[in-house]
Write a protein that holds these residues in place. Sequence first.
Motif, PDB file in Angstrom:
ATOM      1  N   SER A   1       0.835  -1.191   0.000  1.00 24.34           N
ATOM      2  CA  SER A   1       0.000   0.000   0.000  1.00 24.34           C
ATOM      3  C   SER A   1       0.877   1.251   0.000  1.00 24.34           C
ATOM      4  CB  SER A   1      -0.875  -0.011   1.250  1.00 24.34           C
ATOM      5  OG  SER A   1      -1.650   1.153   1.272  1.00 24.34           O
TER       6      SER A   1
ATOM      7  N   ASP B   1      -2.796   0.102  -4.257  1.00 20.01           N
ATOM      8  CA  ASP B   1      -4.059  -0.462  -3.770  1.00 20.01           C
ATOM      9  C   ASP B   1      -5.165  -0.337  -4.811  1.00 20.01           C
ATOM     10  OD1 ASP B   1      -3.217  -1.400  -1.320  1.00 20.01           O
ATOM     11  OD2 ASP B   1      -3.533   0.522  -0.320  1.00 20.01           O
TER      12      ASP B   1
ATOM     13  N   GLU C   1      -4.524  -9.052   4.374  1.00 22.22           N
ATOM     14  CA  GLU C   1      -3.327  -8.308   3.959  1.00 22.22           C
ATOM     15  C   GLU C   1      -2.207  -9.299   3.612  1.00 22.22           C
ATOM     16  OE1 GLU C   1      -3.535  -5.116   3.489  1.00 22.22           O
ATOM     17  OE2 GLU C   1      -1.440  -4.847   2.918  1.00 22.22           O
TER      18      GLU C   1
END
Lengths: 331, 124
Positions: A221, A242, A281
């Motif tokens: 990110s 992202d 994640e």
Amino acid sequence: MYGNGYIEIDPTKPVNSLVADEDPVKLAAFEARIAAGDKIEPQDWMPKEYRKQLIRMIEQHAHSEIIGALPEGTWITRAPGFRRKLALMAKVQDEVGHAQLLYSACETLGKSREDMINDLIDGKSKYSNVFNYPALTWADSAVIAWLIDAGAIVNQIANSKGSYGPYCRALDRICAEESFHLKYGHDNVVFLATGTPVQRAMVQDALTRWWPPIMHFFGPSDKLSVHTETLMKWKVKMASNDDMRQQFLNMYVPKIWDLGLTLPDTNLKKNETTGKWDYTEPDWEVFKQVINGNGPCNAERLAVRRMAEEKGRWVRRAILSKDAQYVTPLS
Amino acid sequence: MTIKSLDPRVTRANIDIEAKIGHQENLDQLQTYEVFAQAKRGTHHMHVGSVHAPNSELALMFGKEQYARRGTCVNLWVAKTSDISATEYADDDIFELTSDKFHRDPESYKVMDRIKAYKERQVK
């Protein structure tokens, strides 16, 4: 075939330090040109940081194409059937051609091809992390051709609208060829997914193994980085990592699920409230390890590259004309 | 240690995984040529990019592989990059239209006004 994860500027550096010693008048004219949608050409004045980040990005992209030919090339000798063998050879040849286009675009910024290759074989330059993983079965090459190329297209289409003329022109050419890769890859995955139980198991297995590298593909990110804002203003970077990951998930997860295949992330689902995809994640520590040389195939990839450079050297020396002179390519 | 690869071609090449090689010297990658392609007869040749090559014959071959791939092309030119002269983008004001050259502007010729005035005079 390339993701977009490796723009490295120390995040603790204040944002205006990127242009601290630039001429403010020239900088303003440069930024106005980009804001107006004009392209920057090689001979134009540009901030040092713009040049540096573009060199890094285009060079990594070029290396990714040339190294990317290796995992896919693994299955050329054993492709199931003559048509698939021909198609795979054409695809791999395309990727090497893309490297040529990108090296040329990068050269216009003042880094010679020799310096780029030296930095690659020294391990100084990076390339896309996905190519440090092995293609264990034929199904891996199918998953690479479909989903890695799909990810690359998301990234490349975004970048083709960037500000640097030679990079945009190279990407336009590359995107046109990638559409064949995507169709070819999809066809191979669909063939296995709609085939015998053994074939289905094989493609499911490959997909499960490739999912973590695919989630890593667009990089960590970067929304929070102040430098991303500058690079986006300069149209070096066209979308956040992202956002590109979201775009990819939105386009391809439904197609994967439609084939009755599963993905190894139980949290993966579209959030109806935000319209975005929720997911676990990815493990960025693994990503860092692999990019710094500790992935399963890093050593082999670079050793093969060194061998190719070394074995071709005498040929290039023999054909070099006496009055050859290197000048920076025009565009 | 030689590489045992999933790719039989790599295994057969007996590559030492730790072998170091010297750096590429200047001109290892030869010189560059600029490539110009004509998409179809009757159109202009357009610049499409550059290739590294030892001579014009191979530059044409690499140009074909690189820039005439699956696209339409009927003819290619190559020229050494070092033989090409170009203007500077910084001087692009030399291409600006200047208002003192109105005599080259077709719009600056107003014959109809004159004809109309002439015809009006005839009627009187």
